[in-house]
Design a protein around this motif. Structure first.
Motif, PDB file in Angstrom:
ATOM      1  N   ASN A  30       5.373  16.449   0.640  1.00 46.29           N
ATOM      2  CA  ASN A  30       4.165  16.221  -0.170  1.00 46.29           C
ATOM      3  C   ASN A  30       2.993  15.718   0.671  1.00 46.29           C
ATOM      4  N   THR A  31       2.794  16.327   1.815  1.00 44.01           N
ATOM      5  CA  THR A  31       1.636  16.016   2.653  1.00 44.01           C
ATOM      6  C   THR A  31       0.399  16.718   2.094  1.00 44.01           C
ATOM      7  N   LEU A  32      -0.672  16.000   1.966  1.00 44.91           N
ATOM      8  CA  LEU A  32      -1.915  16.574   1.446  1.00 44.91           C
ATOM      9  C   LEU A  32      -2.602  17.440   2.484  1.00 44.91           C
ATOM     10  N   HIS A  33      -3.088  18.607   2.053  1.00 45.56           N
ATOM     11  CA  HIS A  33      -3.828  19.533   2.917  1.00 45.56           C
ATOM     12  C   HIS A  33      -5.207  19.790   2.313  1.00 45.56           C
ATOM     13  N   PRO A  34      -6.216  20.034   3.143  1.00 45.88           N
ATOM     14  CA  PRO A  34      -7.560  20.294   2.620  1.00 45.88           C
ATOM     15  C   PRO A  34      -7.631  21.496   1.697  1.00 45.88           C
ATOM     16  N   SER A  35      -6.742  22.465   1.895  1.00 47.85           N
ATOM     17  CA  SER A  35      -6.787  23.690   1.093  1.00 47.85           C
ATOM     18  C   SER A  35      -6.181  23.531  -0.293  1.00 47.85           C
ATOM     19  N   MET A  36      -5.562  22.417  -0.579  1.00 49.32           N
ATOM     20  CA  MET A  36      -4.939  22.216  -1.881  1.00 49.32           C
ATOM     21  C   MET A  36      -5.982  22.135  -2.994  1.00 49.32           C
ATOM     22  N   LEU A  41       0.845  -1.190   0.000  1.00 50.63           N
ATOM     23  CA  LEU A  41       0.000   0.000   0.000  1.00 50.63           C
ATOM     24  C   LEU A  41       0.884   1.245   0.000  1.00 50.63           C
ATOM     25  N   ILE A  42       0.338   2.349  -0.484  1.00 50.14           N
ATOM     26  CA  ILE A  42       0.985   3.648  -0.370  1.00 50.14           C
ATOM     27  C   ILE A  42       0.511   4.286   0.926  1.00 50.14           C
ATOM     28  N   HIS A  43       1.457   4.615   1.791  1.00 52.98           N
ATOM     29  CA  HIS A  43       1.122   5.276   3.054  1.00 52.98           C
ATOM     30  C   HIS A  43       1.149   6.784   2.801  1.00 52.98           C
ATOM     31  N   LEU A  44       0.026   7.301   2.340  1.00 52.00           N
ATOM     32  CA  LEU A  44      -0.047   8.659   1.814  1.00 52.00           C
ATOM     33  C   LEU A  44      -0.123   9.699   2.938  1.00 52.00           C
ATOM     34  N   PRO A  45       0.861  10.599   3.037  1.00 53.21           N
ATOM     35  CA  PRO A  45       0.858  11.599   4.112  1.00 53.21           C
ATOM     36  C   PRO A  45      -0.292  12.590   3.958  1.00 53.21           C
ATOM     37  N   MET A  46      -1.004  12.816   5.039  1.00 58.13           N
ATOM     38  CA  MET A  46      -2.102  13.777   5.068  1.00 58.13           C
ATOM     39  C   MET A  46      -1.995  14.629   6.324  1.00 58.13           C
ATOM     40  N   ALA A  47      -2.467  15.848   6.220  1.00 56.16           N
ATOM     41  CA  ALA A  47      -2.291  16.816   7.302  1.00 56.16           C
ATOM     42  C   ALA A  47      -3.066  16.415   8.547  1.00 56.16           C
ATOM     43  N   PRO A  48      -2.414  16.506   9.719  1.00 54.94           N
ATOM     44  CA  PRO A  48      -3.102  16.266  10.990  1.00 54.94           C
ATOM     45  C   PRO A  48      -3.632  17.579  11.560  1.00 54.94           C
ATOM     46  N   ILE A  49      -4.484  17.470  12.548  1.00 51.20           N
ATOM     47  CA  ILE A  49      -4.959  18.662  13.244  1.00 51.20           C
ATOM     48  C   ILE A  49      -3.865  19.210  14.146  1.00 51.20           C
ATOM     49  N   SER A  50      -3.169  18.338  14.838  1.00 47.89           N
ATOM     50  CA  SER A  50      -2.099  18.760  15.737  1.00 47.89           C
ATOM     51  C   SER A  50      -0.862  19.164  14.937  1.00 47.89           C
ATOM     52  N   LYS A  51      -0.015  19.965  15.556  1.00 43.72           N
ATOM     53  CA  LYS A  51       1.211  20.401  14.900  1.00 43.72           C
ATOM     54  C   LYS A  51       2.298  19.356  15.102  1.00 43.72           C
ATOM     55  N   GLN A  52       2.724  18.764  14.001  1.00 37.69           N
ATOM     56  CA  GLN A  52       3.738  17.720  14.033  1.00 37.69           C
ATOM     57  C   GLN A  52       4.662  17.894  12.828  1.00 37.69           C
ATOM     58  N   PRO A  53       5.861  17.344  12.872  1.00 37.50           N
ATOM     59  CA  PRO A  53       6.711  17.335  11.677  1.00 37.50           C
ATOM     60  C   PRO A  53       6.001  16.557  10.566  1.00 37.50           C
ATOM     61  N   LEU A  54       6.011  17.105   9.368  1.00 40.41           N
ATOM     62  CA  LEU A  54       5.261  16.503   8.269  1.00 40.41           C
ATOM     63  C   LEU A  54       6.193  15.925   7.216  1.00 40.41           C
ATOM     64  N   GLU A  55       5.727  14.895   6.559  1.00 41.96           N
ATOM     65  CA  GLU A  55       6.423  14.333   5.421  1.00 41.96           C
ATOM     66  C   GLU A  55       6.352  15.298   4.236  1.00 41.96           C
ATOM     67  N   GLU A 112      -5.848  19.933  -8.700  1.00 46.58           N
ATOM     68  CA  GLU A 112      -4.650  19.655  -9.499  1.00 46.58           C
ATOM     69  C   GLU A 112      -3.468  19.299  -8.600  1.00 46.58           C
ATOM     70  N   GLU A 113      -3.307  20.007  -7.489  1.00 45.64           N
ATOM     71  CA  GLU A 113      -2.213  19.700  -6.564  1.00 45.64           C
ATOM     72  C   GLU A 113      -2.377  18.303  -5.963  1.00 45.64           C
ATOM     73  N   VAL A 114      -3.594  17.977  -5.575  1.00 46.22           N
ATOM     74  CA  VAL A 114      -3.866  16.652  -5.009  1.00 46.22           C
ATOM     75  C   VAL A 114      -3.558  15.570  -6.044  1.00 46.22           C
ATOM     76  N   GLU A 115      -3.999  15.775  -7.281  1.00 47.47           N
ATOM     77  CA  GLU A 115      -3.753  14.798  -8.340  1.00 47.47           C
ATOM     78  C   GLU A 115      -2.263  14.607  -8.586  1.00 47.47           C
ATOM     79  N   ASP A 116      -1.509  15.705  -8.586  1.00 45.68           N
ATOM     80  CA  ASP A 116      -0.067  15.622  -8.832  1.00 45.68           C
ATOM     81  C   ASP A 116       0.644  14.833  -7.737  1.00 45.68           C
TER      82      ASP A 116
END
Length: 357
Positions: A112-118, A96-110, A121-125
């Protein structure tokens, strides 16, 4: 699993032949009851997915020494992700692809982490890039993601992007009000849902406890999905518990819990091995003939209600066999993750699995 069920049906047919001529009708009812319980005992499926692959080869190689039914989820921008995905694929293991997505809490992010505001086109890329970086993946699950998965608009962008690929989505359920399943409505993306996290508390004793919880839940509802990480404590717990896994528990890949056929780049070789043991044409024919025989015997020996119950269960077994054959053919580690809330599943396309017996 399929091979075992056919073997049991063969055994029960022989016993019924003896019963028909030698055993009084008084003893048939208890025998049928035992038979039904036996069929139930072999319908328990447990899927285990190990996240965060691609950073610690030493630990991850220990996971890859375990049963090939244990699946892995690879972080797409990890330094060793491609290498580990290739190695797992050669073992016949589900990736599986472990796809990074934004958390509510502030943490170090991978990266290309996906954010709701993207934008869409950005999500697709990002998704397209992740698929290229993790070869042989047939599914996706979220890394962290409480902010993203709880945002319906954001997850609709994800599901629309995934619609052009043959990938299922395993919701890690890092937040209670996840919108993953709702967002998938109207798309071809199939959704599964995590039931148990094995190692929120990183001790061997706690992981063993969660493994036992996963087994108990699988027995209760017929199936369960557990997610863990390549922590040393998790590895030791898995090594210990898998060596003593109860006979009624079948380790499966997440895709085996999907309710429709998946088209992937290659059928999982573990699945191929099972198909080779019991080809579709043989297994379905055997089951059909045994079902007819049970009906014939039942009409002369036992009350109709008992026979009907047995026939219904064997019909479910036959349907399940046919569905499985169609399926066969057709960061550094982050110890801090989003706070998890375990929910039962009842939404559209969520964990809709083969019929339970």
């Amino acid at each position: 699993m399929q091979y075992l069920l056919i073997k049991y049906v063969n055994s029960f047919t022989l016993l019924f032949g003896i019963l028909r001529f030698r055993m009084p009708k008084l003893w048939v009812l208890p025998f049928i009851t035992i038979l039904l319980f036996t069929l139930n005992a072999h319908a328990t499926r447990l899927a285990i997915v190990i996240d965060d692959f691609g950073y610690r080869i030493h630990n991850e190689n220990k996971i890859l020494q375990m049963s090939a039914a244990i699946s892995i989820a690879v972080l797409p921008d990890s330094p060793y992700g491609r290498e580990m995905a290739q190695k797992a694929y050669k073992q016949g293991r589900e990736v599986l692809i472990h796809l990074p997505m934004a958390p509510i809490s502030k943490q170090p992010l991978e990266k290309n982490t996906l954010h709701p505001s993207m934008s869409s086109e950005e999500v697709e890329d990002i998704i397209h890039g992740a698929i290229k970086k993790v070869p042989h993946a047939i599914g996706i699950n979220n890394h962290m993601g409480s902010a993203m998965t709880s945002n319906l608009t954001g997850m609709k962008k994800v599901m629309n992007a995934l619609s052009q690929y043959h990938l299922y989505f395993l919701d890690s359920v890092t937040i209670g009000n996840t919108q993953v399943t709702k967002a998938s409505i109207g798309t071809p993306v199939q959704v599964l849902r995590r039931n148990i996290f094995l190692d929120d508390i990183q001790t061997e004793a706690e992981t063993l406890h969660q493994l036992n919880r996963a087994i108990a839940l699988a027995r209760k509802q017929g199936h369960a999905i557990a997610i863990g990480h390549p922590y040393p404590t998790t590895i030791r717990a898995l090594q210990q518990r898998l060596a003593t896994l109860p006979d009624d528990i079948e380790l499966v890949t997440p895709s085996m819990l999907l309710n429709h056929s998946l088209t992937s780049k290659r059928s999982n070789s573990l699945t191929k091995q099972k198909c080779m043991k019991s080809p579709e044409t043989k297994s379905v024919t055997v089951l059909e003939s045994k079902l007819d025989y049970f009906r014939m015997v039942g009409e002369t020996l036992v009350p109709g209600a008992i026979v009907d119950a047995l026939s219904q269960r064997l019909e479910k077994l036959q349907n399940r066999t046919s569905k499985q054959e169609k399926l066969h053919n057709t960061g550094h580690l982050r110890p801090q993750k989003d706070k998890t809330i375990e929910n039962k599943t009842d939404a559209h396309k969520e964990m809709s699995v083969c019929p339970d017996f």
